[in-house]
Scaffold this motif. Structure first.
Motif, PDB file in Angstrom:
ATOM      1  N   GLU A  35       4.056   5.266   2.690  1.00 17.68           N
ATOM      2  CA  GLU A  35       2.963   4.334   2.337  1.00 17.68           C
ATOM      3  C   GLU A  35       1.733   5.114   1.892  1.00 17.68           C
ATOM      4  O   GLU A  35       1.057   4.761   0.927  1.00 17.68           O
ATOM      5  N   ASN A  36       1.468   6.175   2.606  1.00 14.57           N
ATOM      6  CA  ASN A  36       0.301   7.001   2.280  1.00 14.57           C
ATOM      7  C   ASN A  36       0.421   7.596   0.871  1.00 14.57           C
ATOM      8  O   ASN A  36      -0.533   7.557   0.083  1.00 14.57           O
ATOM      9  N   ILE A  37       1.598   8.137   0.546  1.00 10.53           N
ATOM     10  CA  ILE A  37       1.786   8.731  -0.786  1.00 10.53           C
ATOM     11  C   ILE A  37       1.575   7.650  -1.854  1.00 10.53           C
ATOM     12  O   ILE A  37       0.874   7.866  -2.852  1.00 10.53           O
ATOM     13  N   ASN A  38       2.171   6.471  -1.633  1.00  6.45           N
ATOM     14  CA  ASN A  38       2.034   5.405  -2.635  1.00  6.45           C
ATOM     15  C   ASN A  38       0.590   4.947  -2.787  1.00  6.45           C
ATOM     16  O   ASN A  38       0.139   4.647  -3.895  1.00  6.45           O
ATOM     17  N   LYS A  39      -0.131   4.922  -1.682  1.00 11.19           N
ATOM     18  CA  LYS A  39      -1.556   4.548  -1.763  1.00 11.19           C
ATOM     19  C   LYS A  39      -2.308   5.577  -2.602  1.00 11.19           C
ATOM     20  O   LYS A  39      -3.143   5.227  -3.428  1.00 11.19           O
ATOM     21  N   VAL A  76       0.381  23.640  -6.018  1.00  8.51           N
ATOM     22  CA  VAL A  76       0.284  22.982  -7.329  1.00  8.51           C
ATOM     23  C   VAL A  76       0.248  24.031  -8.437  1.00  8.51           C
ATOM     24  O   VAL A  76       0.953  23.923  -9.444  1.00  8.51           O
ATOM     25  N   GLU A  77      -0.550  25.069  -8.233  1.00  4.74           N
ATOM     26  CA  GLU A  77      -0.667  26.119  -9.241  1.00  4.74           C
ATOM     27  C   GLU A  77       0.632  26.932  -9.328  1.00  4.74           C
ATOM     28  O   GLU A  77       1.099  27.272 -10.418  1.00  4.74           O
ATOM     29  N   ASP A  78       1.236  27.228  -8.185  1.00  7.90           N
ATOM     30  CA  ASP A  78       2.495  27.994  -8.178  1.00  7.90           C
ATOM     31  C   ASP A  78       3.578  27.237  -8.948  1.00  7.90           C
ATOM     32  O   ASP A  78       4.378  27.833  -9.676  1.00  7.90           O
ATOM     33  N   ILE A 124      -3.499  15.640  -4.815  1.00  8.80           N
ATOM     34  CA  ILE A 124      -3.852  14.221  -4.958  1.00  8.80           C
ATOM     35  C   ILE A 124      -4.097  13.911  -6.438  1.00  8.80           C
ATOM     36  O   ILE A 124      -3.586  12.929  -6.992  1.00  8.80           O
ATOM     37  N   GLU A 125      -4.851  14.785  -7.086  1.00  3.37           N
ATOM     38  CA  GLU A 125      -5.158  14.593  -8.515  1.00  3.37           C
ATOM     39  C   GLU A 125      -3.863  14.574  -9.336  1.00  3.37           C
ATOM     40  O   GLU A 125      -3.697  13.755 -10.235  1.00  3.37           O
ATOM     41  N   ASN A 134      -4.236   5.195  -6.257  1.00  2.79           N
ATOM     42  CA  ASN A 134      -5.684   5.373  -6.164  1.00  2.79           C
ATOM     43  C   ASN A 134      -6.329   4.597  -5.019  1.00  2.79           C
ATOM     44  O   ASN A 134      -7.518   4.295  -5.069  1.00  2.79           O
ATOM     45  N   ASN A 135      -5.535   4.259  -4.009  1.00  2.34           N
ATOM     46  CA  ASN A 135      -6.081   3.480  -2.896  1.00  2.34           C
ATOM     47  C   ASN A 135      -6.287   4.306  -1.630  1.00  2.34           C
ATOM     48  O   ASN A 135      -6.552   3.759  -0.564  1.00  2.34           O
ATOM     49  N   ALA A 136      -6.089   5.606  -1.739  1.00  3.66           N
ATOM     50  CA  ALA A 136      -6.340   6.489  -0.590  1.00  3.66           C
ATOM     51  C   ALA A 136      -6.703   7.853  -1.139  1.00  3.66           C
ATOM     52  O   ALA A 136      -6.318   8.198  -2.267  1.00  3.66           O
ATOM     53  N   ASP A 137      -7.473   8.608  -0.365  1.00  5.77           N
ATOM     54  CA  ASP A 137      -7.872   9.912  -0.895  1.00  5.77           C
ATOM     55  C   ASP A 137      -7.511  11.071   0.027  1.00  5.77           C
ATOM     56  O   ASP A 137      -8.075  12.148  -0.051  1.00  5.77           O
TER      57      ASP A 137
END
Ligand code: UGA
Length: 467
Positions: free
Chosen positions: A37-41, A163-165, A58-59, A45-48
């Protein structure tokens, strides 16, 4: 664009899924409702914030929101995947062996629910041969008449820079004994990376490569750590030795930084796992076994320096630790060396004030150390606890915020002791600390603050090296 499914919403699964979603359609499957649920939020754009702390993740999830979803529904996850990546945990059991129960259960679920031909690749770090076991489990449990090829695609991302790797990998290793599958995987990765980064191979070679890579990096660190101890003994500076050795491109400068030891969920676990695997196959990996020994020895060496600075009596002493994560920018405390040092100090009767730039690291420390309650405090501003009650400062990880401490603020400490567990303070700063009466201790560069005893060395040579 291919349809891919990732099993496991952890440190590897989520960043990998977000990366693949740049050019592919991705479904992340995990039975944990909260995580999903957290990932989908976050995607919507409903959770940060996420259950894992990873810069830029997140971006990336939000940028690729059209191509990615997470689910707890196994049927939805296995609707029509062309490639499935298994990225579930393989926590070490009491013998230090990777526990394969989550990998095997993923295999079983895939077999029972899949309705189309596909390739299954294992991303989790597993003992060589696991892909064959997964293939067997799948073949034995298939409910549809489909062809599933199983292989290995080990992950090389590091926590904190995932993310960069993933965006700029040195290489992508994948192995499968099925030629068609190899072609399919190659095509999949060519959507994301240049051909020169691809390293296709057999299944077993890919599985061994993962352990070999981590064990070699850990060995570079332990190699330098044992020389760091020698540097302190004779008066040389390990940082300079690292430069001198690492500038040879055959060696390379990376992972030569001496420290109080390497930690994390990978190097300690993987070195032990492959060393034990070598023993089981009667092919002992003596160098890796030494790497493990040196790693433990270096942490003891560092802790002992702290205790010796107080004549071996830490009762009633107050310390500050900057950086409790096993490295900078992570909330992960698994096999964290600063945690081990903190416990050692508390065991010896000291009180520790702990700060980290990552709030989650501090929360995890509290959750994971209930038996130490009352012997430590956590705090959220770097200098908040630097005051006249403090006997020593310990630098626990390599975050930039700890590289250039404000010497005037440190001067308020009653005990003038700095213990640099990551050797990150520069010579200029060490000298300025020394001019204010500070005692600087590190892992192999104490000489910056303590002049070499030339007479002792000359006498030693005269005594030991001349007939
Ligand atoms: C490591 C590998 O670097 C990744 O390539 C691999 O994919 C990952 O394990 C894994 O198997 O999943 P990670 O454990 O996240 O990544 O962290 P590293 O950046 O490698 O650091 C490991 C430890 O070594 C840390 O405690 C760090 O402080 C220490 N270290 C690192 C040193 O003491 N000296 C160095 O020069 C470099």
């Amino acid at each position: 664009m291919a349809n891919v499914t990732i099993f496991g919403a952890g440190y590897v699964g989520v960043p990998t899924g977000a990366h693949f979603a740049r050019t592919h359609q991705v479904t992340i499957y995990d039975p944990d409702t909260n995580k999903v649920e957290n990932i989908n939020k976050v995607i919507d754009n409903n959770a940060d914030s996420l259950h894992i702390h990873e810069k830029g993740l997140i971006e990336l999830l939000q940028e690729n929101h059209e191509n990615i979803t997470a689910t707890t529904d196994i049927k939805q996850a296995l609707e029509n995947p062309e490639i499935i990546f298994i990225a579930v945990g393989t926590p070490p059991n009491e013998k230090g062996r990777a526990n394969l129960k989550y990998v095997c259960s993923a295999a079983e679920q895939i077999a029972k629910n899949i309705k189309n031909d596909c390739v299954v690749l294992n991303k989790s770090t597993v003992p060589p041969g696991t892909a064959y076991l997964v293939q067997e489990i799948i073949n034995n449990n298939l409910k549809s008449d489909v062809k599933i090829a199983v292989g290995s695609c080990p992950e090389f991302l590091a926590e904190g820079t995932a993310v960069e790797d993933l965006r700029t990998p040195d290489r992508i290793v994948y192995g499968c004994d099925d030629k068609d599958a190899i072609e399919q995987i190659t095509e999949f990765f060519l959507f994301l990376h240049g051909r020169s980064t691809l390293a296709p191979m057999t299944t077993l070679s890919a599985e061994v490569t993962k352990y070999a890579a981590n064990a070699l990096l850990a060995t570079k660190i332990s190699f330098m750590n044992s020389l760091a101890i020698l540097c302190d003994a004779v008066g040389a500076n390990i940082r300079e030795v690292q430069e001198g050795v690492g500038k040879d491109t055959r060696v390379g400068r990376k992972f030569l930084n001496a420290s109080m030891g390497y930690g994390g969920s990978c190097f300690p676990k993987d070195t032990s796992a492959i060393a034990e695997y070598g023993q089981l196959f009667n092919s002992p990996l003596e160098i890796i076994e030494s790497t493990i020994l040196v790693n433990n020895k270096t942490t003891d060496y560092f802790s002992k320096k702290i205790s010796e600075a107080f004549g071996g009596d830490l009762v009633g002493k107050n310390f500050i630790i900057w950086g409790i994560g096993f490295k900078a920018r992570t909330d992960d405390l698994r096999e964290s060396k600063p945690v081990q040092v903190a416990r050692e100090l508390m065991d010896q009767g000291a009180y520790v004030h702990i700060y980290d730039t990552v709030r989650g690291a501090l929360e995890n420390f509290e959750n994971e150390n209930p038996s130490y309650k009352g012997k430590y405090s956590i705090y959220h501003e770097q200098y908040e606890m630097v005051n006249g009650n403090i006997d020593g400062l310990i630098i626990g990880n390599e975050h930039e915020k700890f590289r250039n401490p404000d010497v005037n603020k440190l001067d308020s400490m009653r005990g003038k002791h700095i213990f640099d567990g990551k050797n990150i303070l520069n010579n200029y700063l060490i000298k300025s600390l020394k001019s204010k009466g500070f005692n600087y201790k590190s892992v192999g560069k104490d000489t910056v603050a303590n002049p070499v005893n030339k007479t002792r060395l000359i006498d030693f040579l005269k005594h030991e090296y001349m007939d």
